[in-house]
Design a protein around this motif. Structure first.
Motif, PDB file in Angstrom:
ATOM      1  N   SER A   1      36.693 -25.638 -43.516  1.00 43.07           N
ATOM      2  CA  SER A   1      38.003 -25.709 -42.853  1.00 43.07           C
ATOM      3  C   SER A   1      39.114 -26.005 -43.850  1.00 43.07           C
ATOM      4  O   SER A   1      40.186 -25.390 -43.810  1.00 43.07           O
ATOM      5  CB  SER A   1      37.987 -26.780 -41.753  1.00 43.07           C
ATOM      6  OG  SER A   1      37.096 -26.430 -40.718  1.00 43.07           O
ATOM      7  N   ASN A   2      38.869 -26.942 -44.769  1.00 38.90           N
ATOM      8  CA  ASN A   2      39.891 -27.297 -45.758  1.00 38.90           C
ATOM      9  C   ASN A   2      40.188 -26.129 -46.698  1.00 38.90           C
ATOM     10  O   ASN A   2      41.350 -25.822 -46.989  1.00 38.90           O
ATOM     11  CB  ASN A   2      39.446 -28.513 -46.567  1.00 38.90           C
ATOM     12  CG  ASN A   2      39.427 -29.788 -45.753  1.00 38.90           C
ATOM     13  OD1 ASN A   2      40.117 -29.904 -44.739  1.00 38.90           O
ATOM     14  ND2 ASN A   2      38.623 -30.753 -46.180  1.00 38.90           N
ATOM     15  N   VAL A   3      39.116 -25.470 -47.164  1.00 38.58           N
ATOM     16  CA  VAL A   3      39.309 -24.355 -48.103  1.00 38.58           C
ATOM     17  C   VAL A   3      40.024 -23.202 -47.409  1.00 38.58           C
ATOM     18  O   VAL A   3      40.953 -22.610 -47.973  1.00 38.58           O
ATOM     19  CB  VAL A   3      37.954 -23.899 -48.677  1.00 38.58           C
ATOM     20  CG1 VAL A   3      38.112 -22.586 -49.442  1.00 38.58           C
ATOM     21  CG2 VAL A   3      37.378 -24.964 -49.592  1.00 38.58           C
ATOM     22  N   VAL A   4      39.598 -22.867 -46.194  1.00 33.38           N
ATOM     23  CA  VAL A   4      40.233 -21.770 -45.475  1.00 33.38           C
ATOM     24  C   VAL A   4      41.706 -22.068 -45.244  1.00 33.38           C
ATOM     25  O   VAL A   4      42.563 -21.180 -45.400  1.00 33.38           O
ATOM     26  CB  VAL A   4      39.506 -21.499 -44.146  1.00 33.38           C
ATOM     27  CG1 VAL A   4      40.339 -20.589 -43.244  1.00 33.38           C
ATOM     28  CG2 VAL A   4      38.145 -20.880 -44.404  1.00 33.38           C
TER      29      VAL A   4
ATOM     30  N   LEU B   1      43.542 -21.333 -48.438  1.00 36.74           N
ATOM     31  CA  LEU B   1      43.616 -19.904 -48.752  1.00 36.74           C
ATOM     32  C   LEU B   1      44.561 -19.172 -47.806  1.00 36.74           C
ATOM     33  O   LEU B   1      45.261 -18.235 -48.217  1.00 36.74           O
ATOM     34  CB  LEU B   1      42.217 -19.282 -48.686  1.00 36.74           C
ATOM     35  CG  LEU B   1      41.221 -19.788 -49.744  1.00 36.74           C
ATOM     36  CD1 LEU B   1      39.828 -19.223 -49.477  1.00 36.74           C
ATOM     37  CD2 LEU B   1      41.684 -19.413 -51.148  1.00 36.74           C
ATOM     38  N   VAL B   2      44.602 -19.583 -46.546  1.00 40.27           N
ATOM     39  CA  VAL B   2      45.557 -18.998 -45.614  1.00 40.27           C
ATOM     40  C   VAL B   2      46.981 -19.344 -46.039  1.00 40.27           C
ATOM     41  O   VAL B   2      47.876 -18.483 -46.037  1.00 40.27           O
ATOM     42  CB  VAL B   2      45.278 -19.482 -44.177  1.00 40.27           C
ATOM     43  CG1 VAL B   2      46.425 -19.089 -43.243  1.00 40.27           C
ATOM     44  CG2 VAL B   2      43.969 -18.903 -43.662  1.00 40.27           C
ATOM     45  N   ALA B   3      47.195 -20.595 -46.431  1.00 41.01           N
ATOM     46  CA  ALA B   3      48.526 -21.004 -46.886  1.00 41.01           C
ATOM     47  C   ALA B   3      48.947 -20.256 -48.141  1.00 41.01           C
ATOM     48  O   ALA B   3      50.137 -19.978 -48.335  1.00 41.01           O
ATOM     49  CB  ALA B   3      48.536 -22.515 -47.137  1.00 41.01           C
ATOM     50  N   ASP B   4      47.985 -19.908 -48.985  1.00 41.77           N
ATOM     51  CA  ASP B   4      48.288 -19.166 -50.216  1.00 41.77           C
ATOM     52  C   ASP B   4      48.462 -17.668 -49.974  1.00 41.77           C
ATOM     53  O   ASP B   4      48.756 -16.919 -50.916  1.00 41.77           O
ATOM     54  CB  ASP B   4      47.167 -19.363 -51.243  1.00 41.77           C
ATOM     55  CG  ASP B   4      47.122 -20.777 -51.786  1.00 41.77           C
ATOM     56  OD1 ASP B   4      48.104 -21.522 -51.586  1.00 41.77           O
ATOM     57  OD2 ASP B   4      46.096 -21.143 -52.401  1.00 41.77           O
ATOM     58  N   GLY B   5      48.238 -17.216 -48.741  1.00 42.85           N
ATOM     59  CA  GLY B   5      48.379 -15.801 -48.438  1.00 42.85           C
ATOM     60  C   GLY B   5      47.197 -14.961 -48.872  1.00 42.85           C
ATOM     61  O   GLY B   5      47.295 -13.728 -48.926  1.00 42.85           O
ATOM     62  N   LEU B   6      46.060 -15.586 -49.165  1.00 44.30           N
ATOM     63  CA  LEU B   6      44.884 -14.858 -49.633  1.00 44.30           C
ATOM     64  C   LEU B   6      43.900 -14.533 -48.521  1.00 44.30           C
ATOM     65  O   LEU B   6      43.090 -13.622 -48.655  1.00 44.30           O
ATOM     66  CB  LEU B   6      44.163 -15.672 -50.719  1.00 44.30           C
ATOM     67  CG  LEU B   6      44.933 -15.859 -52.018  1.00 44.30           C
ATOM     68  CD1 LEU B   6      44.165 -16.776 -52.958  1.00 44.30           C
ATOM     69  CD2 LEU B   6      45.178 -14.512 -52.675  1.00 44.30           C
ATOM     70  N   VAL B   7      43.949 -15.273 -47.432  1.00 44.46           N
ATOM     71  CA  VAL B   7      43.041 -15.062 -46.296  1.00 44.46           C
ATOM     72  C   VAL B   7      43.873 -14.929 -45.037  1.00 44.46           C
ATOM     73  O   VAL B   7      44.894 -15.616 -44.873  1.00 44.46           O
ATOM     74  CB  VAL B   7      42.027 -16.216 -46.182  1.00 44.46           C
ATOM     75  CG1 VAL B   7      41.267 -16.169 -44.868  1.00 44.46           C
ATOM     76  CG2 VAL B   7      41.039 -16.176 -47.349  1.00 44.46           C
TER      77      VAL B   7
END
Length: 454
Positions: free
Chosen positions: A47-50, A53-59
């Motif tokens: 959950s933390n990693v996702v 990555l969502v915040a970084d625009g990668l996922v």
């Protein structure tokens, strides 16, 4: 803060991001629930990693799937718009430059002719011309797609020859067959191409980039040990022993197959490339009385040879029993169709012996053939090569090795070149390379220079 294993918390976070990105990229879309067992991470870590990555625009979200008795689970995937890569194929007849998004969708491409028709013993590459083609091509694909240079994860370049990585000049290319003697290609590209300094150039042998692409996305997927053959103007190979491994380029084309044989472009005699590369094949066809179209490039000339050798409805190849093998030294003359068929049969026998060497040395699960000439010759010619390989290789490793064509087509080298910066990007946990600040040299270096006058 440092973990007990010696890795810092930052290292662990990077590794967790890498694990999630790779699983989503190769196996996605996946739910957060599925990512746990796929990566070995706890649900909290996932959950933390996702979220990062969502915040970084990668996922990004990619729909949902029903769960067993609960709420639908949201599927996740790597966002295609999360970055771009450029792949460059420095071939021996042309340079191809392609721009891709993270999903490897082609955004733009440029092709520039490089070599003239016919043998090039006296027409080696001009390094400045190659660099200028790459510089202009990079600028053109970025402008065509409207992608800012700062969005690039890197530029991958596949080249002929041996690649050396040096501290002073970066990647240096030793391309003996094309007249390149220790060319500092990375430095020259860095000086010529207008890109931010943090955008890396990843330069490697073209056979290696082809192997990387086929292993990740093509006919090599699932193989534990594979050899990829690049068959173009010359021949090369790459050995891959791990699914995610980078592979190792081998100068297979310069194995000696005939002592005191034909002169190779490298200067030695009897190399496989002197008999089996497309340039040598066409030269031998001319010697046997073949008539390629005047002014034709190698691809057009090879198509003419195939048309002569395999008329409509004819069967390919004649077999070793026809007396057309290298030991006879005979290539039919007079009859253009017979001459073309004889040259191809002789080439198939030499290539079969070369494949047998690869089987005996590396004992691969698969040998896969790519490159413009290999794809143009196709399965009909490859069937003859397989027969000769089986006749020359040790029975046990030959029985375990399949031989076929790659599935990524003529773009395999550019795709493989582009995924070099992508692989580095994943290894950094999806973080872009940072420009390294210049640091002053130690005082002792200045003192030594002053004493020696250097």
């Amino acid at each position: 803060m440092e973990a007990r294993s010696g890795r810092t918390v930052r290292d662990l976070r990077r590794e967790n991001r890498t694990a999630v990105l790779r699983r989503l990229y190769f196996d996605g879309p996946l739910s957060r629930f599925s990512l746990g067992p796929a990566t070995g991470l706890s649900s909290g870590s996932v959950s933390n990693v996702v979220a990062e990555l969502v915040a970084d625009g990668l996922v990004e979200e990619a729909g949902s799937v029903d769960s067993a008795g609960g709420r639908p689970r949201t599927l996740l995937r790597v966002s295609p718009a999360g970055g771009s890569m450029i792949g460059v194929d420095v071939g021996e007849t042309r340079i191809r430059i392609e721009l891709f998004d993270l999903a490897l969708t082609e955004l733009a491409r440029v092709e520039r002719p490089l070599a003239a028709a016919g043998p090039r013993e006296h027409d080696p590459y001009e390094v400045s011309v190659v660099v200028d083609h790459i510089r202009a091509g990079i600028a053109e694909v970025l402008a065509t797609a409207g992608v800012p240079a700062g969005r690039l994860l890197g530029v991958g370049v596949g080249v002929p020859g041996i690649v050396e990585h040096t501290a002073q000049d970066g990647t240096v290319v030793h391309g003996q067959t094309v007249g390149w003697d220790a060319v500092p290609l990375e430095r020259l590209l860095r000086e010529a191409v207008e890109l931010p300094p943090e955008v890396p150039f990843c330069i490697d042998n073209g056979a290696k980039t082809l192997g990387q692409a086929e292993m990740w996305f093509g006919a090599g997927r699932g193989a534990g040990n594979a050899v990829f053959v690049l068959f173009g103007s010359g021949v090369g190979a790459c050995v891959v022993t791990e699914d995610m491994g980078p592979g190792r380029a081998v100068e297979w084309g310069h194995l000696t197959v005939r002592v005191r044989g034909r002169r190779c472009r490298c200067g030695a005699r009897g190399c496989l490339e002197a008999y089996a590369g497309a340039e040598a094949l066409l030269e031998r066809w001319r010697e046997a009385g073949g008539n390629p179209p005047p002014g034709a490039n190698q691809e057009t000339a090879l198509a003419a040879l195939l048309a002569a050798a395999y008329p409509e409805g004819a069967e390919a190849g004649g077999g070793a029993e026809d007396g057309l093998g290298p030991e006879t030294g005979s290539v039919a003359g007079g009859d253009p169709e017979a001459a073309a068929a004889a040259v191809l049969e002789e080439t198939a026998e030499y290539l079969g012996a070369g494949f047998a060497d690869l089987i005996n040395l590396f004992q691969p699960d698969r040998i896969l053939v790519g490159g413009w000439a290999g794809l143009q010759l196709g399965t009909r010619f490859l069937d003859r090569v397989k027969e000769y390989a089986a006749a020359n290789a040790l029975r046990f490793p030959a029985s375990r090795a399949s031989i076929g064509l790659g599935t990524l087509g003529p773009d395999a080298v550019t795709i493989g070149a582009a995924i070099q910066p992508l692989a580095d990007f994943f290894a950094r946990g999806g973080r872009r390379p940072e420009a390294r600040p210049e640091t002053p040299a130690p005082d002792w270096q200045s003192a030594v220079r002053n004493r020696t006058g250097s």
